[in-house]
Design an enzyme around this catalytic site. Structure first.
Site, PDB file in Angstrom:
ATOM      1  N   ARG A 195      -1.145  -8.173 -30.787  1.00 22.07           N
ATOM      2  CA  ARG A 195      -2.152  -7.795 -31.946  1.00 22.07           C
ATOM      3  C   ARG A 195      -1.745  -6.495 -32.332  1.00 22.07           C
ATOM      4  NH1 ARG A 195      -2.525 -11.808 -30.940  1.00 22.07           N
ATOM      5  NH2 ARG A 195      -4.211 -13.310 -29.754  1.00 22.07           N
ATOM      6  N   SER A 210     -13.204 -11.310 -32.060  1.00 26.12           N
ATOM      7  CA  SER A 210     -12.947 -10.350 -30.750  1.00 26.12           C
ATOM      8  C   SER A 210     -13.002  -8.916 -31.292  1.00 26.12           C
ATOM      9  CB  SER A 210     -11.741 -10.925 -30.241  1.00 26.12           C
ATOM     10  OG  SER A 210     -11.776 -12.001 -29.465  1.00 26.12           O
ATOM     11  N   GLU A 235     -10.061  -3.773 -30.960  1.00 26.32           N
ATOM     12  CA  GLU A 235      -8.757  -4.561 -31.593  1.00 26.32           C
ATOM     13  C   GLU A 235      -9.384  -4.524 -33.025  1.00 26.32           C
ATOM     14  OE1 GLU A 235      -8.105  -8.652 -30.278  1.00 26.32           O
ATOM     15  OE2 GLU A 235      -8.270  -9.134 -32.424  1.00 26.32           O
TER      16      GLU A 235
HETATM   17  C1  LIG Z   1     -14.750 -15.899 -36.584  1.00 24.51           C
HETATM   18  C2  LIG Z   1     -13.463 -15.190 -36.373  1.00 24.51           C
HETATM   19  C3  LIG Z   1     -12.421 -15.521 -35.597  1.00 24.51           C
HETATM   20  C4  LIG Z   1     -11.157 -14.781 -35.362  1.00 24.51           C
HETATM   21  N1  LIG Z   1     -10.108 -15.351 -34.384  1.00 24.51           N
HETATM   22  C5  LIG Z   1      -9.165 -14.673 -34.456  1.00 24.51           C
HETATM   23  C6  LIG Z   1      -7.923 -15.231 -33.450  1.00 24.51           C
HETATM   24  O1  LIG Z   1      -8.178 -16.342 -32.875  1.00 24.51           O
HETATM   25  N2  LIG Z   1      -7.182 -14.486 -33.301  1.00 24.51           N
HETATM   26  C7  LIG Z   1      -6.559 -13.426 -33.920  1.00 24.51           C
HETATM   27  O2  LIG Z   1      -5.687 -12.957 -33.787  1.00 24.51           O
HETATM   28  N3  LIG Z   1      -7.551 -12.880 -34.917  1.00 24.51           N
HETATM   29  C8  LIG Z   1      -8.820 -13.480 -34.892  1.00 24.51           C
HETATM   30  N4  LIG Z   1      -9.990 -12.795 -35.694  1.00 24.51           N
HETATM   31  C9  LIG Z   1      -9.621 -11.749 -36.443  1.00 24.51           C
HETATM   32  C10 LIG Z   1      -8.765 -11.617 -37.728  1.00 24.51           C
HETATM   33  O3  LIG Z   1      -9.149 -12.954 -38.457  1.00 24.51           O
HETATM   34  C11 LIG Z   1      -7.367 -11.472 -37.835  1.00 24.51           C
HETATM   35  O4  LIG Z   1      -7.055 -10.304 -37.253  1.00 24.51           O
HETATM   36  C12 LIG Z   1      -6.811 -11.547 -39.302  1.00 24.51           C
HETATM   37  O5  LIG Z   1      -5.387 -11.660 -39.017  1.00 24.51           O
HETATM   38  C13 LIG Z   1      -7.003 -10.527 -40.098  1.00 24.51           C
HETATM   39  O6  LIG Z   1      -6.787 -10.786 -41.472  1.00 24.51           O
HETATM   40  P1  LIG Z   1      -7.314  -9.900 -42.710  1.00 24.51           P
HETATM   41  O7  LIG Z   1      -6.712 -10.498 -43.892  1.00 24.51           O
HETATM   42  O8  LIG Z   1      -8.738 -10.576 -42.856  1.00 24.51           O
HETATM   43  O9  LIG Z   1      -7.027  -8.452 -42.344  1.00 24.51           O
HETATM   44  P2  LIG Z   1      -8.131  -7.653 -42.904  1.00 24.51           P
HETATM   45  O10 LIG Z   1      -9.172  -7.598 -41.820  1.00 24.51           O
HETATM   46  O11 LIG Z   1      -8.310  -7.191 -44.310  1.00 24.51           O
HETATM   47  O12 LIG Z   1      -7.191  -6.125 -42.245  1.00 24.51           O
HETATM   48  C14 LIG Z   1      -6.718  -6.117 -40.772  1.00 24.51           C
HETATM   49  C15 LIG Z   1      -5.860  -4.875 -40.909  1.00 24.51           C
HETATM   50  O13 LIG Z   1      -4.685  -5.370 -41.400  1.00 24.51           O
HETATM   51  C16 LIG Z   1      -4.396  -4.586 -42.721  1.00 24.51           C
HETATM   52  N5  LIG Z   1      -3.672  -5.396 -43.598  1.00 24.51           N
HETATM   53  C17 LIG Z   1      -4.380  -6.119 -44.339  1.00 24.51           C
HETATM   54  N6  LIG Z   1      -3.228  -6.798 -45.215  1.00 24.51           N
HETATM   55  C18 LIG Z   1      -2.272  -5.953 -45.045  1.00 24.51           C
HETATM   56  C19 LIG Z   1      -1.144  -6.075 -45.911  1.00 24.51           C
HETATM   57  N7  LIG Z   1      -0.633  -6.973 -46.580  1.00 24.51           N
HETATM   58  N8  LIG Z   1      -0.001  -5.141 -45.438  1.00 24.51           N
HETATM   59  C20 LIG Z   1      -0.277  -4.099 -44.555  1.00 24.51           C
HETATM   60  N9  LIG Z   1      -1.437  -4.115 -43.709  1.00 24.51           N
HETATM   61  C21 LIG Z   1      -2.413  -4.966 -44.108  1.00 24.51           C
HETATM   62  C22 LIG Z   1      -5.393  -3.683 -42.997  1.00 24.51           C
HETATM   63  O14 LIG Z   1      -5.267  -2.498 -43.530  1.00 24.51           O
HETATM   64  C23 LIG Z   1      -6.155  -3.532 -41.494  1.00 24.51           C
HETATM   65  O15 LIG Z   1      -5.676  -2.343 -40.845  1.00 24.51           O
HETATM   66  C24 LIG Z   1     -11.042 -13.611 -36.195  1.00 24.51           C
HETATM   67  C25 LIG Z   1     -11.760 -13.137 -37.099  1.00 24.51           C
HETATM   68  C26 LIG Z   1     -13.023 -13.782 -37.103  1.00 24.51           C
HETATM   69  C27 LIG Z   1     -14.053 -13.175 -38.174  1.00 24.51           C
END
Ligand SMILES: Cc1cc2nc3c(=O)[nH]c(=O)nc-3n(C[C@H](O)[C@H](O)[C@H](O)COP(=O)(O)OP(=O)(O)OC[C@H]3O[C@@H](n4cnc5c(N)ncnc54)[C@H](O)[C@@H]3O)c2cc1C
Length: 283
Positions: free
Chosen positions: A152, A201, A271
């Site tokens: 992660r 998580s 996380e």
């Molecule tokens: C119901 C649910 C289930 C989930 N299950 C999982 C799972 O099974 N496994 C898992 O790993 N995660 C899971 N997650 C967490 C989440 O979905 C992941 O971490 C996902 O990859 C985050 O992507 P995001 O675009 O929403 O990032 P954001 O929440 O928008 O950002 C997360 C971080 O990444 C950075 N970021 C975003 N885009 C960029 C970019 N283009 N360049 C540089 N930095 C960037 C942001 O600044 C921030 O620090 C879950 C979340 C939910 C709500």
């Protein structure tokens, strides 16, 4: 920011930018740097806790950077704002295998890259050959070694924006892959059925242990602060029961850390990324 995060909490950003393309992004960054305005990048907001005082400075939303190109030999170029599920669905339709176990993880390609999103035994970074990264106003290609994917995490920190990932998929059979996607979705619906808005998580699994087990063992399932509650279905999820403030979620996170540490001796680390300012009242 409550409209842009899956937890549905968080105060306003001073400036909210949605660059139309890479040139627009670079132009916006140069103005922000020149004016010394701090900024952060937002993908789907599914791993983010924004404090109630909001974000001083600018939020750069990658939603419009959404070009997705399928080249020969399993190579795929996906811009940061492409929705992860859309990438995986489209790949499966074309008979390209590799990320189907991640189907159902919300968010964008940029977020999955920054977080190295994954499930036990499979991570986004495994399929990334390289990525275009903007840092200090210039864009360059980073190979996977430089991206340093770990559990992660990646080498990306604040001040860097992933603009595009170059991925390599393996050949597969489209029908079979689409069946896997349907099964993954059904599995997630069964195992992650929770009571309200959440960010997946909350805590990282410590080495050799599972965060949800430690939280359950500390007797915290269903525990609440204000409108935030530890899910009764999945103890590593905190749900917004409808009217939670970021402050409630933060207080619950701290309570979990304290009580798990006293029952197990293990300090849980979040996380989820926590950003923004406290309000004048809770500051
Ligand atoms: C119901 C649910 C289930 C989930 N299950 C999982 C799972 O099974 N496994 C898992 O790993 N995660 C899971 N997650 C967490 C989440 O979905 C992941 O971490 C996902 O990859 C985050 O992507 P995001 O675009 O929403 O990032 P954001 O929440 O928008 O950002 C997360 C971080 O990444 C950075 N970021 C975003 N885009 C960029 C970019 N283009 N360049 C540089 N930095 C960037 C942001 O600044 C921030 O620090 C879950 C979340 C939910 C709500």
């Amino acid at each position: 920011m409550s409209r842009h995060t899956s937890w549905r909490v968080g105060g306003n950003a001073d400036v909210y930018l949605v660059p139309a393309d890479r040139e627009d992004l670079l132009a916006a960054l140069s103005v922000l740097e020149k004016e010394a305005i701090p900024w952060m990048v937002l993908g789907g907001g599914s791993n983010l806790l924004v404090r109630d005082g909001g974000i001083r400075g600018a939020v750069i939303d990658t939603a419009a950077l959404n070009r997705l190109e399928f080249l020969s030999g399993g190579e795929v170029r996906a811009e940061a704002g492409v929705v992860l599920g859309q990438l995986i669905e489209e790949a499966a339709r074309r008979g390209l295998a590799g990320l189907e176990l991640l189907y159902g993880i919300p968010g964008t390609v940029g977020g999955a890259l920054a977080m190295n999103a994954g499930v036990p035994g499979r991570e986004f970074g495994e399929r990334v050959e390289s990525a275009l990264i903007v840092e200090g106003g210039t864009m360059s290609r980073w190979d996977r070694q430089r991206l340093r994917f770990g559990y992660r995490r990646s080498a990306l920190t604040s001040g860097m924006i992933a603009v595009e990932a170059r991925l390599l998929f393996s050949p597969g059979e489209s029908e079979a892959l689409q069946t896997v996607l349907r099964e993954r979705l059904a599995y997630r619906r069964r195992t992650q059925k929770v009571e309200g808005a959440n960010a997946g998580s909350v805590f990282r699994n410590p080495p050799g242990a599972k965060a949800w087990e430690l939280i359950e063992e500390a007797g915290l399932k269903g525990a609440s602060v204000g409108g935030a509650q530890v899910s009764r279905f999945h103890a590593n999820f905190i749900v917004n029961q409808g009217k939670a403030q970021a402050e409630d979620i933060l207080a619950l996170i701290q309570r979990i850390q304290k009580e798990v540490e006293s029952s197990s001796g293990i300090r849980l680390e979040p996380e989820v990324k926590i950003v923004g300012e406290n309000t004048a009242l809770n500051g």
